[in-house]
Write an enzyme that holds these catalytic residues in place. Structure first.
Site, PDB file in Angstrom:
ATOM      1  N   LYS A  73       0.821  -1.219   0.000  1.00  0.00           N
ATOM      2  CA  LYS A  73       0.000   0.000   0.000  1.00  0.00           C
ATOM      3  C   LYS A  73       0.852   1.266   0.000  1.00  0.00           C
ATOM      4  CE  LYS A  73      -2.670   0.128   3.491  1.00  0.00           C
ATOM      5  NZ  LYS A  73      -1.700   0.809   4.366  1.00  0.00           N
ATOM      6  N   THR A  75       3.978   1.458  -0.917  1.00  0.00           N
ATOM      7  CA  THR A  75       4.690   1.453  -2.193  1.00  0.00           C
ATOM      8  C   THR A  75       3.810   2.029  -3.299  1.00  0.00           C
ATOM      9  OG1 THR A  75       5.853  -0.539  -1.471  1.00  0.00           O
ATOM     10  CG2 THR A  75       5.954  -0.032  -3.806  1.00  0.00           C
ATOM     11  N   ARG A  96       2.599   8.078   6.945  1.00  0.00           N
ATOM     12  CA  ARG A  96       2.887   7.962   8.377  1.00  0.00           C
ATOM     13  C   ARG A  96       4.363   7.651   8.593  1.00  0.00           C
ATOM     14  NH1 ARG A  96      -0.667   3.208  10.167  1.00  0.00           N
ATOM     15  NH2 ARG A  96      -0.164   2.561   8.052  1.00  0.00           N
ATOM     16  N   LYS A 107       7.045  -6.872  10.578  1.00  0.00           N
ATOM     17  CA  LYS A 107       6.427  -6.185   9.450  1.00  0.00           C
ATOM     18  C   LYS A 107       7.433  -5.408   8.598  1.00  0.00           C
ATOM     19  CE  LYS A 107       2.513  -3.069   8.484  1.00  0.00           C
ATOM     20  NZ  LYS A 107       3.217  -1.929   7.881  1.00  0.00           N
ATOM     21  N   ALA A 275      -3.212   1.437  12.834  1.00  0.00           N
ATOM     22  CA  ALA A 275      -4.562   1.458  12.280  1.00  0.00           C
ATOM     23  C   ALA A 275      -5.500   0.452  12.932  1.00  0.00           C
ATOM     24  CB  ALA A 275      -4.522   1.208  10.776  1.00  0.00           C
ATOM     25  N   PHE A 303      -3.542  -0.512   6.952  1.00  0.00           N
ATOM     26  CA  PHE A 303      -4.156  -1.827   6.796  1.00  0.00           C
ATOM     27  C   PHE A 303      -5.257  -1.802   5.734  1.00  0.00           C
ATOM     28  CE2 PHE A 303      -2.555  -2.499  11.297  1.00  0.00           C
ATOM     29  CZ  PHE A 303      -1.471  -3.223  10.887  1.00  0.00           C
ATOM     30  N   PHE A 383       3.343  -8.533  -9.221  1.00  0.00           N
ATOM     31  CA  PHE A 383       4.540  -9.297  -8.889  1.00  0.00           C
ATOM     32  C   PHE A 383       4.952 -10.093 -10.129  1.00  0.00           C
ATOM     33  CE2 PHE A 383       3.140  -8.047  -4.833  1.00  0.00           C
ATOM     34  CZ  PHE A 383       4.127  -8.285  -3.894  1.00  0.00           C
ATOM     35  N   TRP A 411       6.867  -0.899  -8.358  1.00  0.00           N
ATOM     36  CA  TRP A 411       7.957  -1.497  -7.588  1.00  0.00           C
ATOM     37  C   TRP A 411       9.202  -1.644  -8.472  1.00  0.00           C
ATOM     38  CZ3 TRP A 411      11.165  -5.722  -7.730  1.00  0.00           C
ATOM     39  CH2 TRP A 411      11.855  -6.033  -6.554  1.00  0.00           C
TER      40      TRP A 411
END
Length: 558
Positions: A73, A75, A96, A107, A275, A303, A383, A411
């Site tokens: 998210k 990214t 954030r 994480k 979150a 999230f 991906f 990405w």
């Protein structure tokens, strides 16, 4: 082909002086407070000078329910912001700040990934400009003042069984969840039970992120309820004369932090409430300032959309008077396969049927987002193992609910990989299609607000409250807090309170375990299921792999 790690890509970046990045969006050199050459804070004086300017368009990036496969998210937020700048738009991003707990836990960091990153990556993910340390210090100053007040006679009449203010630390440490303090005899005070939360769960964090200026910050800090007397009369931080000193500690922390993407586009990274146990958005001050500076502002909510987006809309936007113009829901084929029942080890194998089944989670989020009146697009964060057939399945699912889906390769390709999505978002944001409205009105009862979120967003059949929770609802209403929004503390992994129920469960019961009043942040935290406000480290924490190499460079941070 060797794939570089995020930290290797970030380390190879050509960063511009932060004053040059600021100048691109009209922030003069005398308006920034540099923290080295590549990061800075923006002064209150400059922020005040922006107040009468026109607002840009606000775009929210949210996601499907997270899985161990990852969604990307942040990214995507960075990639979309870079994409908007690539197509000639004046765009900023608002993110954030990462917590040290997840960085050294499981994480990882929160500065994007691949070629859609914010830099300097190591600084952002570690101490950055010291905001989290300031929040920790301000919070624990209040904790110290409580015990000091009791030690010197307790003139306010604290019932030590009803102290509502724990201590905090920005690290995952389960050993600190429940403690006994003031042991060791008379000189150390009166023993009582206590505990620690992680800093991102602190009400001070939420207050900093919702404050409009220093005066508003001090007002909110003074309103914090830290405990109760024996007759259950609340005692506020203001009565301990803590609000002034706490504001002093937070004076610099309230200024938004300016950094840049790998493509040298400006980003505000400021504040970092979790979150699932807080409201999960960057600071109001950063977002409102960015809207005056840029024509398009891309921000994220933590999230999945059932947590982050709901709180963004119902808490942040409601309190700050923000009106989002468009939203993006991020999905990955990998995560949708997991929602469709595929084990993590089998995600590289094509499975169109599993994607189809997993798309029920995506569709549920899209249906929920539509209830807020904001036009939506879907970003498929691609991906290398994703197949065309699998991505077509995601596109069909999105289009069945009237949303266009775009395959995004940010990405690997940076902003070039989101140009099609960026053009569509501009169309949505400029088209005047947003009819934003919160899910519930202010004057709905607290209990009905909780039930509305549970039934409308989580698709539960009802909520379950024991007698103590029902009494807490009534007491909060009687105390004048009934018009506050509610902040749901729930697992991020499922629409239900069971993290193992992936996909789109419905008809479940949402058990309300506890209500916590955040009188300074001006919301009521509703604790459901098994939610920890002080996480623990996993069996093999990320810290095991983080070290300095022979050249003094950080390795293992991701």
């Amino acid at each position: 082909m060797t794939i570089k790690s995020d930290i290797e890509i970030a380390r190879a970046a050509t960063m511009k002086p932060i004053a040059e990045v600021a100048a691109r969006v009209g922030i003069p050199a005398d308006a920034i407070v540099p923290y080295g050459n590549t990061k800075a804070k923006v002064s209150f004086k400059h922020i005040d000078s922006l107040k009468d300017g026109k607002d840009g368009k606000l775009i929210l990036v949210t996601a499907i329910s997270p899985t161990p496969a990852g969604e990307g998210k942040t990214t995507t937020t960075v990639g979309l912001g870079d994409g908007l700048n690539r197509i000639g738009k004046k765009a900023m991003m608002c993110l954030r700040e990462p917590s040290l707990g997840p960085c050294f836990g499981v994480k990882g960091g929160a500065a994007g990934g691949g070629y859609a990153q914010v830099v300097p990556m190591e600084d952002i993910n570690l101490h950055f400009t010291g905001d989290f340390h300031a929040i920790t210090s301000a919070h624990n100053l209040l904790s110290a003042l409580i015990d000091n007040h009791i030690y010197w006679g307790n003139s306010l009449g604290f019932d030590t069984r009803r102290i509502a203010w724990k201590r905090v630390l920005d690290m995952n440490d389960r050993a600190l969840r429940e403690i006994v303090n003031s042991l060791g005899g008379v000189a150390n005070g009166f023993p009582r039970t206590d505990g620690f939360d992680i800093t991102v769960a602190s009400e001070v964090m939420a207050i900093l992120c919702l404050s409009l200026d220093l005066k508003d910050l001090e007002r909110r800090l003074g309103n914090i309820i830290v405990g109760y007397t024996r007759d259950k009369t609340p005692i506020r931080a203001r009565e301990l004369k803590a609000d002034g000193a706490m504001t002093v500690l937070l004076k610099d922390a309230l200024m938004p932090n300016l950094v840049q993407t790998l493509e040298n586009n400006p980003v505000f990274i400021h504040g970092g409430p979790f979150a699932n146990i807080a409201h999960g958005c960057n600071s109001v001050l950063a977002t409102k300032s960015a809207l005056k500076i840029a024509d398009y502002v891309v921000t994220e909510a933590g999230f999945g959309a059932d947590l982050g987006a709901e709180k963004f809309f119902d808490i942040k936007c409601r309190k700050a008077g923000l009106k989002p113009d468009a939203a993006v829901v991020v999905a990955t084929v990998r995560a949708l396969k997991m929602h469709g029942g595929v084990a993590k080890d089998n995600l590289k194998t094509e499975n169109v049927l599993a994607v189809n089944k997993g798309c029920e989670n995506l569709k549920r989020h899209l249906e929920n987002m539509a209830k807020f009146g904001v036009p939506i697009a879907v970003a498929i964060n691609r991906f290398v193992t994703d197949t065309d057939a699998e991505m077509q399945e995601v596109m069909k699912a999105a289009e069945s609910l009237g949303a266009r889906a775009f395959v995004c390769t940010h990405w690997a390709d940076g902003g070039a990989g989101t140009e099609a999505l960026a053009r569509h978002i501009v169309e949505l944001a400029d088209g005047g299609r947003s009819a934003f409205k919160p899910l519930y009105p202010d004057d709905m009862t607290l209990r009905d607000k909780v039930k509305t979120i549970a039934t409308e967003i989580y698709r539960a059949s009802d909520i379950a409250c024991d007698a103590s929770v029902e009494t807490a609802f009534k007491d909060l209403e009687a105390g004048g807090f009934g018009k506050l929004p509610v902040c749901m503390a729930k697992t991020q992994y499922s629409f239900s309170t069971d993290p193992n129920k992936r996909g789109a469960p419905e008809g479940h019961i949402v058990p309300v375990r506890e209500l916590r009043l955040s009188a300074g942040a001006e919301f009521v935290v509703v604790v459901t299921g098994e939610i920890m406000t002080m996480p623990g480290l996993p069996r093999v924490p990320a810290a095991d792999s983080i070290r300095l190499n022979a050249d003094g460079q950080i390795e293992g941070l991701f």
